[in-house]
Design a protein around this motif. Structure first.
Motif, mmCIF file in Angstrom:
data_model
loop_
_atom_site.group_PDB
_atom_site.id
_atom_site.type_symbol
_atom_site.label_atom_id
_atom_site.label_comp_id
_atom_site.label_asym_id
_atom_site.label_seq_id
_atom_site.Cartn_x
_atom_site.Cartn_y
_atom_site.Cartn_z
ATOM 1 N N MET A 72 0.535 -1.219 -0.416
ATOM 2 C CA MET A 72 0.157 -0.105 -0.231
ATOM 3 C C MET A 72 1.002 1.408 0.014
ATOM 4 S SD MET A 72 -3.238 0.788 2.385
ATOM 5 C CE MET A 72 -4.064 2.190 2.451
ATOM 6 N N GLU A 73 0.557 2.345 -0.496
ATOM 7 C CA GLU A 73 0.891 3.269 -0.602
ATOM 8 C C GLU A 73 1.622 4.051 0.200
ATOM 9 O OE1 GLU A 73 4.097 5.640 -2.802
ATOM 10 O OE2 GLU A 73 2.639 4.307 -3.418
ATOM 11 N N GLY A 74 2.141 4.127 1.119
ATOM 12 C CA GLY A 74 2.815 4.966 2.189
ATOM 13 C C GLY A 74 2.715 4.198 3.854
ATOM 14 N N TYR A 75 2.162 3.079 3.477
ATOM 15 C CA TYR A 75 1.820 2.409 4.809
ATOM 16 C C TYR A 75 2.104 1.038 4.880
ATOM 17 C CZ TYR A 75 -1.502 1.699 8.843
ATOM 18 O OH TYR A 75 -2.084 1.637 9.663
ATOM 19 N N TYR A 76 2.863 0.932 6.443
ATOM 20 C CA TYR A 76 2.835 -0.826 6.604
ATOM 21 C C TYR A 76 1.856 -1.390 6.343
ATOM 22 C CZ TYR A 76 5.877 -4.571 7.883
ATOM 23 O OH TYR A 76 6.727 -6.016 8.296
ATOM 24 N N PRO A 77 1.256 -2.306 5.821
ATOM 25 C CA PRO A 77 -0.458 -2.313 5.219
ATOM 26 C C PRO A 77 -0.263 -4.500 5.939
ATOM 27 C CG PRO A 77 0.358 -2.547 2.691
ATOM 28 C CD PRO A 77 1.199 -1.872 4.200
ATOM 29 N N ILE A 78 -1.768 -4.631 7.108
ATOM 30 C CA ILE A 78 -1.385 -5.829 7.157
ATOM 31 C C ILE A 78 -2.860 -6.269 7.224
ATOM 32 C CG2 ILE A 78 0.680 -5.873 9.032
ATOM 33 C CD1 ILE A 78 -1.580 -5.520 11.351
ATOM 34 N N GLU A 79 -4.302 -5.393 6.952
ATOM 35 C CA GLU A 79 -5.112 -5.091 6.575
ATOM 36 C C GLU A 79 -5.865 -4.241 5.719
ATOM 37 O OE1 GLU A 79 -9.367 -4.357 6.775
ATOM 38 O OE2 GLU A 79 -7.785 -3.292 8.113
ATOM 39 N N CYS A 80 -5.505 -2.964 5.350
ATOM 40 C CA CYS A 80 -6.221 -2.007 4.918
ATOM 41 C C CYS A 80 -5.955 -1.872 3.549
ATOM 42 C CB CYS A 80 -6.020 -1.005 5.643
ATOM 43 S SG CYS A 80 -3.773 -0.539 5.386
ATOM 44 N N ALA A 81 -5.294 -2.910 2.701
ATOM 45 C CA ALA A 81 -4.956 -2.998 1.443
ATOM 46 C C ALA A 81 -5.343 -4.573 0.262
ATOM 47 C CB ALA A 81 -3.837 -2.396 1.383
ATOM 48 N N ASP A 82 -5.519 -4.650 -0.289
ATOM 49 C CA ASP A 82 -6.293 -5.746 -1.728
ATOM 50 C C ASP A 82 -5.495 -5.917 -2.430
ATOM 51 O OD1 ASP A 82 -8.987 -6.037 0.027
ATOM 52 O OD2 ASP A 82 -9.542 -4.476 -1.299
ATOM 53 N N TRP B 3 9.136 -1.345 4.012
ATOM 54 C CA TRP B 3 10.882 -1.880 5.105
ATOM 55 C C TRP B 3 10.647 0.385 5.688
ATOM 56 C CZ3 TRP B 3 15.113 1.643 5.786
ATOM 57 C CH2 TRP B 3 16.129 1.157 6.083
ATOM 58 N N ALA B 4 10.355 0.902 3.931
ATOM 59 C CA ALA B 4 10.003 2.282 4.259
ATOM 60 C C ALA B 4 9.300 3.080 5.059
ATOM 61 C CB ALA B 4 10.268 3.026 3.063
ATOM 62 N N HIS B 5 8.523 1.817 5.393
ATOM 63 C CA HIS B 5 6.776 2.541 5.847
ATOM 64 C C HIS B 5 6.681 2.706 7.415
ATOM 65 C CE1 HIS B 5 6.180 4.082 2.402
ATOM 66 N NE2 HIS B 5 5.449 2.617 1.560
ATOM 67 N N LEU B 6 8.071 1.830 7.752
ATOM 68 C CA LEU B 6 8.188 0.499 8.918
ATOM 69 C C LEU B 6 8.159 2.242 10.085
ATOM 70 C CD1 LEU B 6 10.905 -1.990 8.978
ATOM 71 C CD2 LEU B 6 8.855 -2.485 9.668
ATOM 72 N N SER B 7 7.609 2.244 11.613
ATOM 73 C CA SER B 7 7.696 3.439 12.941
ATOM 74 C C SER B 7 8.946 3.107 12.926
ATOM 75 C CB SER B 7 7.065 2.976 13.968
ATOM 76 O OG SER B 7 8.587 1.751 14.583
ATOM 77 N N SER B 8 10.008 4.419 12.787
ATOM 78 C CA SER B 8 11.733 4.818 13.067
ATOM 79 C C SER B 8 11.410 4.534 13.876
ATOM 80 C CB SER B 8 11.053 6.368 13.419
ATOM 81 O OG SER B 8 11.107 6.594 14.708
#
Length: 429
Positions: free
Chosen positions: A216-226, A280-285
Motif C-alpha cells: 500500500m502506498e505510504g503504509y505498512y499494511p496488514i489489513e487495509c489493502a487488497d 521497509w520504508a514504512h516501518l516506524s522510525s
C-alpha cells in the motif's frame, strides 16, 4: 560410493506434524522432501451451506494464534460481496486485533521455538531456568498480545466482537490508554530482542524463490489493502484475482498443497521477511533503526533472517498499536465502530490479510440468501512449503559441499524449517 540419508520423523518446536527426508550421495544432494503429514481438516467443507454470519466463527478455529486473521479475512471477503465499506475506526480496531496475534505469535515463535536452536538447548525449559528474566519478559509480551485480542475481540483467541461492517463492542478511552502504556513499556525489551537474534550466527544462503506481501502506498499494511505483490517478478494483483496469479498443486509426499507464481513457475515465501522487504520504508522510525542496525534492509533473501524480521515487527507493532490506541482514546479516528447497514447479496469475494506468518486469502462465493456455495482458504504455510523445500535443498547442498557432518546438516535444516515459523496444521486447513 557414500550415501547419507537424513530422516527427521518429527520436526520439533513447530506447530503441527511434519517430517524431513534428505538423501545425499557422493556429496551430491539427490532428494529433499518436506513431508506434511497432517490429515485434511475440511474447513472449506464445514462452511458450505452456512450463513455468512457464521463463517468467520468457524474458520477462526483453523488456528489458535491466527484466529483473528481468519476472522478479519472472512469479513473482508463478505464485505466485498455485499459492497460494505467499513469505517476508518473499524479498520483501526481490526488492525489492533491482528497485531494482537502478531504479539502472540512472534513472542512464542522467537523465544519458545527458535531461541533454543541458537543457545544449544533442546527446548525452552532449560532457557527458562538459565535466564528467567528473559523468559518472563517473553511471556509478558505474549500475555500483552492476549490482552489486546481480548480487549478488542472479546477473547484472546477466536474473537467474537468483529462482525460484518464493524464491532459489537468497543472498550473505553481509559482502557485504550492503559494498553498504550503497556505497549510502550515493552519496547525496550523488543529492541533487545532484535539485537539478540541479530547476534546469532546463521548460514549464508539466499532463496531463489520470489516473495509475496500486501502493499500500500505510504503504509505498512496488514489489513487495509487488497493489493499483493510478487517482489522479484514485480507482479501486482488484486486479491480477487488470486487464482489467476497463484497456482496450487499437489505433490505425493505432502498432505498440504504446494504453491507457485503462475506466471513464472517460481515458488515463493510469504512471511515477516517478505513484508519488510516490501514495506521497509514504512516501518516506524524506531523499528527502521533497529532493522538497519541488524543489517536487515531490502533486498534481504536469507530465509534465516525471518527471525530478525519478526523481532523488528514486534518493535513496529508496539509503536503502531500504542499510537492507534491513543488516537482511539482521543476520538481522533473518525467514524463509529458499530456495524454499518448492508444488504445481503450473491457473489464472490476474496479477503486478504497479512497473518503473522504471511499472506492469507479466503475466497468465498455466496448465494442470494448469504449462504456459502464455495469456499477456498490459502494459508501462509501452504504457500510457503514449496519454497521451504527449495531452500532446504540449497542449504543441504551448501553444507554437503563444505563437508559438514550428517548431524550438523540435520540441525541446520531443522533450524531453517523453524525460521519459516510454519503451522503445518494450518497448511492442510
Amino acid at each position: 560410493m557414500t550415501k547419507t540419508s537424513i530422516q527427521v520423523d518429527h520436526i520439533a518446536r513447530v506447530e503441527g506434524h511434519g517430517n524431513v527426508h534428505v538423501v545425499i550421495k557422493d556429496g551430491a544432494v539427490e532428494t529433499v522432501e518436506m513431508n506434511v503429514v497432517e490429515p485434511a481438516r475440511l474447513f472449506e467443507s464445514m462452511v458450505r451451506g452456512r450463513s455468512y454470519s457464521e463463517v468467520s466463527y468457524i474458520s477462526s478455529r483453523i488456528c489458535g494464534i491466527c484466529s483473528a486473521s481468519h476472522v478479519v479475512t472472512d469479513l473482508k471477503a463478505i464485505e466485498r460481496i455485499f459492497g460494505v465499506e467499513p469505517t476508518e475506526r473499524t479498520r483501526a480496531l481490526r488492525e489492533l486485533l491482528i497485531y494482537g496475534s502478531y504479539l502472540q505469535n512472534h513472542a512464542t515463535h522467537l523465544f519458545v521455538f527458535a531461541a533454543p536452536d541458537f543457545v544449544g538447548l533442546p527446548s525452552v525449559f532449560p532457557l527458562a531456568e538459565s535466564d528467567p528474566a528473559l523468559f518472563e519478559q517473553a511471556l509478558a509480551l505474549k500475555a500483552l498480545g492476549n490482552e489486546l485480542c481480548t480487549k478488542v475481540g472479546g477473547r484472546s483467541v477466536h474473537p467474537i466482537t468483529a462482525v460484518v461492517g464493524g464491532f459489537t463492542h468497543e472498550i473505553g478511552a481509559g482502557e485504550y490508554l492503559e494498553l498504550a502504556d503497556k505497549m510502550e513499556s515493552m519496547i525496550p525489551f523488543v529492541l533487545k530482542t532484535v539485537d539478540l537474534f541479530d547476534s546469532f550466527e546463521v548460514p549464508d544462503i539466499a532463496t531463489d524463490g520470489d516473495m509475496l506481501a500486501m502493499v500500500m502506498e505510504g503504509y505498512y499494511p496488514i489489513e487495509c489493502a487488497d493489493t499483493a505483490r510478487f517482489l522479484k517478478a514485480g507482479i501486482e494483483f488484486d486479491a480477487n484475482d488470486v487464482d489467476e496469479c497463484i497456482e496450487e498443486y499437489a505433490v505425493p509426499h505432502s498432505g498440504a498443497l504446494f504453491a507457485r507464481v503462475r506466471e513464472t513457475g517460481s515458488p515463493y515465501m510469504t512471511a515477516a521477511l517478505a513484508r519488510i522487504n516490501a514495506s521497509w520504508a514504512h516501518l516506524s522510525s524506531r523499528a527502521k533503526v533497529a532493522a538497519a542496525k541488524a543489517g536487515l534492509r531490502p533486498p534481504e533473501l536469507n530465509p534465516f533472517m525471518n527471525n530478525v524480521a519478526q523481532a523488528v515487527e514486534l518493535v513496529d507493532a508496539l509503536d503502531r498499536c500504542a499510537g492507534i490506541c491513543r488516537k482511539l482514546a482521543a476520538d481522533e479516528i473518525p467514524g463509529s465502530s458499530s456495524p454499518v447497514a448492508f444488504e445481503v447479496k450473491a457473489g464472490r469475494g476474496v479477503g486478504f490479510t497479512e497473518a503473522p506468518r504471511g499472506a492469507l486469502f479466503h475466497d468465498l462465493t455466496l448465494d442470494g440468501k448469504g449462504r456459502v456455495v464455495r469456499a477456498s482458504i490459502m494459508t501462509p504455510t501452504a504457500q510457503n512449503v514449496a519454497n521451504l523445500e527449495a531452500d532446504m535443498r540449497l542449504l543441504a547442498e551448501k553444507l554437503a559441499g563444505e563437508g559438514r557432518s550428517e548431524d550438523a546438516i540435520r540441525l541446520e535444516i531443522e533450524k531453517l524449517v523453524r525460521a519459516y515459523d510454519p503451522c503445518l496444521s494450518c497448511s492442510v486447513h
